[in-house]
Design an enzyme around this catalytic site. Sequence first.
Site, PDB file in Angstrom:
ATOM      1  N   SER A 146     -20.451   4.844 -25.112  1.00 33.15           N
ATOM      2  CA  SER A 146     -22.006   4.531 -24.878  1.00 33.15           C
ATOM      3  C   SER A 146     -22.556   3.489 -26.322  1.00 33.15           C
ATOM      4  O   SER A 146     -21.414   2.769 -26.651  1.00 33.15           O
ATOM      5  CB  SER A 146     -22.847   5.801 -25.974  1.00 33.15           C
ATOM      6  OG  SER A 146     -23.711   6.202 -26.935  1.00 33.15           O
ATOM      7  N   TYR A 159     -20.046  11.419 -33.005  1.00 32.35           N
ATOM      8  CA  TYR A 159     -20.506  10.517 -31.595  1.00 32.35           C
ATOM      9  C   TYR A 159     -20.352  10.041 -31.834  1.00 32.35           C
ATOM     10  O   TYR A 159     -19.562   9.345 -30.474  1.00 32.35           O
ATOM     11  CB  TYR A 159     -21.642  11.748 -30.756  1.00 32.35           C
ATOM     12  CG  TYR A 159     -22.521  11.148 -29.898  1.00 32.35           C
ATOM     13  CD1 TYR A 159     -21.607  11.942 -28.521  1.00 32.35           C
ATOM     14  CD2 TYR A 159     -22.400  10.252 -29.434  1.00 32.35           C
ATOM     15  CE1 TYR A 159     -21.730  11.200 -27.415  1.00 32.35           C
ATOM     16  CE2 TYR A 159     -23.239   9.596 -28.085  1.00 32.35           C
ATOM     17  CZ  TYR A 159     -22.249  10.393 -26.817  1.00 32.35           C
ATOM     18  OH  TYR A 159     -23.097   9.848 -25.815  1.00 32.35           O
TER      19      TYR A 159
HETATM   20  N1  LIG Z   1     -27.497  10.871 -21.525  1.00 35.39           N
HETATM   21  C1  LIG Z   1     -27.008   9.936 -22.336  1.00 35.39           C
HETATM   22  O1  LIG Z   1     -28.546   9.292 -23.446  1.00 35.39           O
HETATM   23  C2  LIG Z   1     -26.137   9.170 -22.673  1.00 35.39           C
HETATM   24  C3  LIG Z   1     -25.912   7.825 -23.105  1.00 35.39           C
HETATM   25  C4  LIG Z   1     -24.559   7.285 -23.443  1.00 35.39           C
HETATM   26  C5  LIG Z   1     -23.622   7.780 -23.535  1.00 35.39           C
HETATM   27  N2  LIG Z   1     -23.693   8.892 -22.251  1.00 35.39           N
HETATM   28  C6  LIG Z   1     -22.070   9.795 -21.707  1.00 35.39           C
HETATM   29  O2  LIG Z   1     -22.303  10.002 -20.856  1.00 35.39           O
HETATM   30  C7  LIG Z   1     -21.382  10.773 -20.424  1.00 35.39           C
HETATM   31  C8  LIG Z   1     -21.883  11.903 -19.573  1.00 35.39           C
HETATM   32  O3  LIG Z   1     -23.172  12.435 -20.327  1.00 35.39           O
HETATM   33  P1  LIG Z   1     -24.280  12.915 -19.743  1.00 35.39           P
HETATM   34  O4  LIG Z   1     -25.291  12.083 -20.056  1.00 35.39           O
HETATM   35  O5  LIG Z   1     -24.379  12.002 -17.681  1.00 35.39           O
HETATM   36  O6  LIG Z   1     -24.638  14.266 -20.107  1.00 35.39           O
HETATM   37  P2  LIG Z   1     -24.637  15.399 -18.695  1.00 35.39           P
HETATM   38  O7  LIG Z   1     -24.496  15.842 -17.763  1.00 35.39           O
HETATM   39  O8  LIG Z   1     -24.120  16.982 -20.052  1.00 35.39           O
HETATM   40  O9  LIG Z   1     -23.087  15.627 -18.732  1.00 35.39           O
HETATM   41  C9  LIG Z   1     -21.974  15.975 -19.795  1.00 35.39           C
HETATM   42  C10 LIG Z   1     -20.346  16.264 -18.920  1.00 35.39           C
HETATM   43  O10 LIG Z   1     -19.400  16.515 -19.308  1.00 35.39           O
HETATM   44  C11 LIG Z   1     -18.967  18.481 -19.051  1.00 35.39           C
HETATM   45  N3  LIG Z   1     -18.312  18.814 -20.130  1.00 35.39           N
HETATM   46  C12 LIG Z   1     -18.683  18.614 -21.328  1.00 35.39           C
HETATM   47  N4  LIG Z   1     -17.898  19.482 -22.297  1.00 35.39           N
HETATM   48  C13 LIG Z   1     -17.012  19.600 -21.532  1.00 35.39           C
HETATM   49  C14 LIG Z   1     -15.773  19.789 -21.344  1.00 35.39           C
HETATM   50  N5  LIG Z   1     -15.587  20.341 -22.664  1.00 35.39           N
HETATM   51  N6  LIG Z   1     -14.953  20.023 -20.658  1.00 35.39           N
HETATM   52  C15 LIG Z   1     -14.529  19.332 -19.803  1.00 35.39           C
HETATM   53  N7  LIG Z   1     -16.188  18.856 -19.345  1.00 35.39           N
HETATM   54  C16 LIG Z   1     -17.466  18.976 -20.224  1.00 35.39           C
HETATM   55  C17 LIG Z   1     -20.504  19.179 -18.666  1.00 35.39           C
HETATM   56  O11 LIG Z   1     -20.149  20.206 -17.235  1.00 35.39           O
HETATM   57  P3  LIG Z   1     -19.935  21.602 -17.834  1.00 35.39           P
HETATM   58  O12 LIG Z   1     -20.995  21.855 -19.042  1.00 35.39           O
HETATM   59  O13 LIG Z   1     -20.020  21.529 -16.997  1.00 35.39           O
HETATM   60  O14 LIG Z   1     -18.793  21.445 -18.538  1.00 35.39           O
HETATM   61  C18 LIG Z   1     -20.959  17.948 -17.942  1.00 35.39           C
HETATM   62  O15 LIG Z   1     -20.708  17.458 -16.244  1.00 35.39           O
HETATM   63  C19 LIG Z   1     -21.292  11.308 -21.502  1.00 35.39           C
HETATM   64  O16 LIG Z   1     -19.832  10.835 -21.891  1.00 35.39           O
HETATM   65  C20 LIG Z   1     -21.887  11.260 -22.679  1.00 35.39           C
HETATM   66  O17 LIG Z   1     -21.576  10.980 -24.146  1.00 35.39           O
HETATM   67  C21 LIG Z   1     -24.389   9.613 -22.293  1.00 35.39           C
END
Ligand SMILES: NC(=O)c1ccc[n+]([C@@H]2O[C@H](COP(=O)([O-])OP(=O)(O)OC[C@H]3O[C@@H](n4cnc5c(N)ncnc54)[C@H](OP(=O)(O)O)[C@@H]3O)[C@@H](O)[C@H]2O)c1
Length: 271
Positions: A146, A159
Amino acid sequence: MKRIEETRRRTAVVTGAATGIGAAVTERLAGQGMHLVLVARDGARLEAAAERLRAEHGAQVSTLALDLAHQGAPSRLAEWLADAGTEVDVLVNNAGAGLMGPVADSDPARVRNLLDLNTGAVAELTARLLPAMVARGTGAVVNIASTGAYAPAPYAAAYAASKAFVLSFTQAVWAETRSTGVRVVAVSPGPTATAMNTRRMPGKREPGAVADTVMSALRGRGPAVVDGRLNMFQAFVFGRLLPASAAARIAERSLRKAALGSQSSVPPGTP
Ligand SMILES: NC(=O)c1ccc[n+]([C@@H]2O[C@H](COP(=O)([O-])OP(=O)(O)OC[C@H]3O[C@@H](n4cnc5c(N)ncnc54)[C@H](OP(=O)(O)O)[C@@H]3O)[C@@H](O)[C@H]2O)c1
């Protein structure tokens, strides 16, 4: 690593694969003819995503419902893959959780859970699946960090620190594996429109754009890529130009209102 375009019917394991950035990445990989293993907690949602990928791309897709924050989950995944005789060509450590609010007001168990998922599972899965790639002299590991990795983020302290771990760990493993034929890279999105970040904010990117960056990072050479020009600029200013104390003070002022206004699992401006 051989170019993904050349790697027909190879297998990618993507964590957090049914939603957001993970789902967009699986679309791209399936579009390039790869088989997929999708991992997350919600089995029904994973199976629905798998069905879409099978229908749209003819991909062979398996799913495993697993809470990767649990100790033993990464080894369970590795054993499950070995039992199925699956050689992993690409690992995308994408699953992650956020936590917003002052540390003094946080649930300590949630802080620990975030670290177990965002750092422990990423490091363990990399350590478990990398050796076979190195032995074969081909493969790739993409760890989703991130822009929060580049500087301290008040009100998203654990985080951002967890993502700093992902970035540093990945950069080090990149150096260790440079001459092995295995591609290791950290990709850092900034604010992206997913379930993790539903706040309205300027410059927010779509998951598909981040997935495109992941695909070009797979073809690249360096250890770390930031998604989007504005995010690149911010990571440079906060992470390289400013001393950490100044970066933390400026971030604290700009994030205070959002963070204290709505305490939730969603990180503020530096997701
Ligand atoms: N969105 C942003 O602004 C942003 C910015 C920078 C970085 N990121 C990073 O991008 C990555 C993806 O996030 P996203 O933004 O696409 O959000 P998201 O749609 O909420 O995706 C998170 C995914 O992780 C899974 N997950 C959560 N807890 C888990 C656990 N304990 N075990 C296994 N799977 C788990 C969730 O599925 P389940 O709930 O079914 O487990 C979900 O599919 C993350 O690493 C996040 O930190 C996001």
